[in-house]
Scaffold this motif. Structure first.
Motif, PDB file in Angstrom:
ATOM      1  N   GLN A 103     -29.113   1.436  22.517  1.00 59.39           N
ATOM      2  CA  GLN A 103     -29.899   2.556  21.997  1.00 59.39           C
ATOM      3  C   GLN A 103     -29.015   3.748  21.659  1.00 59.39           C
ATOM      4  OE1 GLN A 103     -33.241   3.761  24.389  1.00 59.39           O
ATOM      5  NE2 GLN A 103     -33.844   1.646  24.813  1.00 59.39           N
ATOM      6  N   ILE A 104     -28.058   4.041  22.522  1.00 58.80           N
ATOM      7  CA  ILE A 104     -27.157   5.175  22.274  1.00 58.80           C
ATOM      8  C   ILE A 104     -26.327   4.931  21.019  1.00 58.80           C
ATOM      9  CG2 ILE A 104     -25.145   6.409  23.145  1.00 58.80           C
ATOM     10  CD1 ILE A 104     -26.292   5.979  25.981  1.00 58.80           C
ATOM     11  N   LYS A 105     -25.776   3.739  20.885  1.00 57.70           N
ATOM     12  CA  LYS A 105     -24.974   3.417  19.691  1.00 57.70           C
ATOM     13  C   LYS A 105     -25.810   3.538  18.430  1.00 57.70           C
ATOM     14  CE  LYS A 105     -21.643   0.212  21.722  1.00 57.70           C
ATOM     15  NZ  LYS A 105     -21.220  -1.193  21.777  1.00 57.70           N
ATOM     16  N   ARG A 106     -27.053   3.048  18.475  1.00 55.35           N
ATOM     17  CA  ARG A 106     -27.915   3.099  17.300  1.00 55.35           C
ATOM     18  C   ARG A 106     -28.226   4.543  16.914  1.00 55.35           C
ATOM     19  NH1 ARG A 106     -32.766  -0.425  18.204  1.00 55.35           N
ATOM     20  NH2 ARG A 106     -32.713   0.886  20.015  1.00 55.35           N
ATOM     21  N   ASN A 107     -28.544   5.391  17.901  1.00 51.92           N
ATOM     22  CA  ASN A 107     -28.835   6.793  17.604  1.00 51.92           C
ATOM     23  C   ASN A 107     -27.605   7.536  17.104  1.00 51.92           C
ATOM     24  OD1 ASN A 107     -31.595   7.088  18.040  1.00 51.92           O
ATOM     25  ND2 ASN A 107     -31.310   7.090  20.255  1.00 51.92           N
ATOM     26  N   LYS A 108     -26.459   7.285  17.696  1.00 55.87           N
ATOM     27  CA  LYS A 108     -25.227   7.935  17.235  1.00 55.87           C
ATOM     28  C   LYS A 108     -24.889   7.501  15.807  1.00 55.87           C
ATOM     29  CE  LYS A 108     -24.117  10.285  20.914  1.00 55.87           C
ATOM     30  NZ  LYS A 108     -23.853  11.708  20.952  1.00 55.87           N
TER      31      LYS A 108
END
Length: 177
Positions: free
Chosen positions: A84-89
């Motif tokens: 999720q963090i990678k996708r948002n970044k």
């Protein structure tokens, strides 16, 4: 990363706290500033669940997993949060580069579902128009070689637009009185 670990229906364990802290430290590389993680570890009958809320860098992410083993639940929820963090970044990075590359609009062709759309930029060009009849406006159009001419119709005293059509003929836009 500031980490707070709570236990529900489970004895507090330093080994679990250290395990969660070590695993959360690998997510620090995705945050510029200090992040905060709230971890809730609970057991209900045979289900071991790990619930983690992470907030930092204007980003709040929530994940929850249930398995038959607590360590597996922690690993699974952390993997889910990392995705999720990678996708948002990546989404933020793509949004920033898109606005840097296309600052003048024409973003309507790149609109997708869920993306905020920005209104197109409108350039205002003030023009001077003078009273004349349609025949004189046609002669003016031939002299200036533009595709349109705005003028005040001398007969009706209203603003008209004369434009050149693709086939070489002229069109006239007149407001109704």
């Amino acid at each position: 990363m500031n980490t707070s670990v709570r236990f529900k229906n489970l004895e507090s364990s330093e080994a679990l706290k250290n395990y969660v802290s070590d695993k959360l430290s690998r997510l620090d590389k995705y945050f510029n500033g200090p992040g905060e993680a709230n971890v809730v570890l609970s057991i209900e009958k045979f289900r071991h669940s790990a619930e983690i809320n992470i907030s930092g860098d204007r980003l709040t992410i929530h994940g929850k997993e249930e398995t038959e083993e607590m360590y597996a639940a922690i690993d699974m929820v952390l993997d889910k949060l990392e995705v999720q963090i990678k996708r948002n970044k990546q989404k933020n990075r793509a949004h920033r580069t898109k606005t840097k590359v296309e600052p003048t609009g024409n973003q309507g062709t790149h609109e997708g579902v869920g993306e905020p759309s920005t209104p197109p930029r409108v350039d205002v060009h003030p023009i001077e128009y003078k009273p004349m009849d349609v025949d004189e406006a046609i002669m003016q159009m031939d002299l200036i070689s533009d595709n349109f001419l705005v003028f005040t119709n001398a007969r009706t005293d209203m603003v008209n637009v004369l434009y050149r059509q693709k086939d070489g003929n002229y069109g006239l836009i007149q407001p109704r009185p």
